[in-house]
Design a protein around this motif. Structure first.
Motif, PDB file in Angstrom:
ATOM      1  N   LYS A  16      -0.922   8.726   4.685  1.00 57.26           N
ATOM      2  CA  LYS A  16      -2.016   8.082   5.443  1.00 57.26           C
ATOM      3  C   LYS A  16      -3.236   8.990   5.488  1.00 57.26           C
ATOM      4  N   ASN A  17      -4.392   8.361   5.313  1.00 55.98           N
ATOM      5  CA  ASN A  17      -5.695   9.050   5.297  1.00 55.98           C
ATOM      6  C   ASN A  17      -5.903   9.899   4.047  1.00 55.98           C
ATOM      7  N   ILE A  63      -4.588   8.626   0.769  1.00 57.15           N
ATOM      8  CA  ILE A  63      -4.742   7.654  -0.317  1.00 57.15           C
ATOM      9  C   ILE A  63      -4.421   6.273   0.264  1.00 57.15           C
ATOM     10  N   HIS A  64      -5.255   5.296  -0.068  1.00 52.21           N
ATOM     11  CA  HIS A  64      -4.997   3.927   0.384  1.00 52.21           C
ATOM     12  C   HIS A  64      -5.117   3.045  -0.852  1.00 52.21           C
ATOM     13  N   GLN A  65      -4.058   3.046  -1.648  1.00 53.41           N
ATOM     14  CA  GLN A  65      -4.091   2.376  -2.951  1.00 53.41           C
ATOM     15  C   GLN A  65      -2.863   1.486  -3.054  1.00 53.41           C
ATOM     16  N   LYS A  66      -3.024   0.341  -3.755  1.00 48.83           N
ATOM     17  CA  LYS A  66      -1.871  -0.562  -3.867  1.00 48.83           C
ATOM     18  C   LYS A  66      -0.917  -0.117  -4.967  1.00 48.83           C
ATOM     19  N   CYS A  67       0.373  -0.328  -4.690  1.00 48.99           N
ATOM     20  CA  CYS A  67       1.413  -0.120  -5.692  1.00 48.99           C
ATOM     21  C   CYS A  67       1.939  -1.507  -6.042  1.00 48.99           C
ATOM     22  N   PRO A  89       4.238   7.035   4.920  1.00 45.16           N
ATOM     23  CA  PRO A  89       3.230   7.298   5.960  1.00 45.16           C
ATOM     24  C   PRO A  89       2.624   8.699   5.894  1.00 45.16           C
ATOM     25  N   TYR A 133       0.868  -1.171   0.000  1.00 46.95           N
ATOM     26  CA  TYR A 133       0.000   0.000   0.000  1.00 46.95           C
ATOM     27  C   TYR A 133       0.910   1.228   0.000  1.00 46.95           C
ATOM     28  N   ASP A 171       0.463   4.119   1.098  1.00 38.12           N
ATOM     29  CA  ASP A 171       0.523   4.887   2.345  1.00 38.12           C
ATOM     30  C   ASP A 171       1.307   4.139   3.430  1.00 38.12           C
ATOM     31  N   ASP A 172       1.605   2.834   3.199  1.00 32.96           N
ATOM     32  CA  ASP A 172       2.556   2.161   4.090  1.00 32.96           C
ATOM     33  C   ASP A 172       3.977   2.560   3.696  1.00 32.96           C
ATOM     34  N   GLU A 173       4.185   2.707   2.387  1.00 36.40           N
ATOM     35  CA  GLU A 173       5.510   3.108   1.873  1.00 36.40           C
ATOM     36  C   GLU A 173       5.827   4.551   2.298  1.00 36.40           C
TER      37      GLU A 173
END
Ligand code: NAP
Length: 340
Positions: free
Chosen positions: A50-51, A53-57, A47, A41, A43-45
């Motif tokens: 966070k809040n 965009i919550h999209q997969k890369c 931080p 995700y 937004d994990d890459e």
């Protein structure tokens, strides 16, 4: 709504494009890809997203990167875009390449300075050099834009009016630039570790930096004659920002008032260039995290040299901001959308 794909989304410029597009009212991110072994995700890459965009890369695959996109940003290390640009163009996407692969119009010059052979000669001519202040009309019609380098953006914008006016004597110009460390990208390397850079300034690749031919190509075009630059980049202990100090000899003495007038006229209606009045000089803190290029001047009577100070944020006007500015122009939007 423009559907946008970003390749290299886990890099520094990729992240900046995401941040700009999140506040862009006419663009939507449909695909994020990077080298990666496994999907993450975004937004994990990063931080700070966070809040927002919550999209997969995803690990990069050409088909995955298309995902119905209208436009693709290639925020990749050089030599990779030349492998993929043709594919995306053939699929009908507009392409903005942030690397150096399509900036130089002479493939021989590219080979010499980048130490590798260009493998996509057919698309070099097609790519428009994406400096909106000079080539807005060409960018409007383009499907393929080669986004300028960070140092060249500061140097070319700093010099264009005076060269166009033919005020320089001779053909040699000295460009002395300082850059923050994010210019080197996010990948770890010893030379850019905190203890290697903290409290120290160093010059590097004097006369041998790969941005030299890009500056010479564009400055020669503007001047209508062959221009040579002696370019000395310096790494300084700050994270982002470029400040270029440019020295050139004038044919005759010209008052600073006239120089300010010349630049103000040249950049009239160009929202991202700020010309400083006589007696005031720009500094990097004023362009940090925005898409402006700030330009100021001094004149040294003893040597007859005009000194131009030109400063940009390497990640924004020097990369991601300029790339979105180009996207806006390609789609007939206000240049400033998402950027101011
Ligand atoms: N940084 C600047 O100030 C700046 C300014 C102007 C222009 N540029 C240019 O912009 C481009 C990107 O720079 P950057 O600073 O953002 O670099 P970066 O931080 O090193 O990021 C590079 C990105 O490319 C991805 N990548 C690397 N190899 C790949 C492959 N084989 N397939 C798919 N993705 C791959 C990386 O993915 P992983 O994270 O998974 O490895 C990462 O997302 C470069 O060409 C650079 O010269 C940079």
């Amino acid at each position: 709504m423009i559907k946008v794909s970003i390749v290299g989304a886990t890099g520094y410029t990729g992240e900046q494009i995401i941040k700009i597009l999140l506040r862009h009212k006419d663009a939507k991110i449909v695909s994020l890809t990077a080298k990666l072994d496994n999907e993450v995700y975004i937004d994990d890459e990063f931080p700070e997203l966070k809040n927002l965009i919550h999209q997969k890369c995803y690990p990069f695959e050409k088909e995955k990167a298309i995902s119905g996109a209208d436009l693709i940003f290639l925020a990749l290390p050089h030599t990779l875009s030349m492998k993929f640009s043709g594919y995306f163009l053939d699929k009908g996407l507009k392409v903005i390449d942030l690397s150096a692969d399509y900036r130089l119009k002479d493939a021989e010059v590219y080979s010499r300075w980048y130490d590798c052979r260009h493998t996509d000669l057919g698309n070099i001519e097609k790519a428009v050099y994406g400096l909106p202040e000079l080539y807005e009309n060409e960018i409007k019609k383009a499907d393929f834009v080669a986004n300028p380098g960070c140092y060249p953006t500061s140097a070319i914008l700093g010099l264009a009016p005076v060269l166009k006016e033919g005020l320089n004597s001779g053909s040699e110009i000295i460009i002395d630039s300082k850059t923050g460390i994010m210019g080197a990208g996010r990948k770890a390397s010893l030379a850019f570790h905190f203890p290697e850079c903290e409290g120290s300034v160093k010059a590097y690749r004097i006369g041998a930096h790969q941005h030299t031919p890009e500056m010479e190509q564009e400055l020669s075009k503007i001047a209508g004659k062959n221009i040579k630059v002696l370019f000395t980049p310096h790494l300084i202990p700050m994270s982002r920002g470029i400040l270029s100090t440019i020295y050139l000899t004038l044919k005759k003495e010209v008052s600073l008032g006239k120089i300010v007038e010349l630049y103000s006229d040249f950049y009239k209606g160009k929202p991202f260039v700020r010309v400083y009045p006589q007696g005031k000089l720009p500094q990097t803190k004023d362009i940090r995290s925005n898409n402006f290029c700030d330009i100021g001047f001094a004149y040294d009577k003893a040597t007859g040299k005009l000194v131009i100070i030109s400063t940009v944020d390497n990640l924004l006007k020097g990369a991601a901001g300029q790339a979105v500015q180009n996207m806006n122009i390609m789609f007939g939007l206000e240049q400033t959308e998402g950027l101011i």
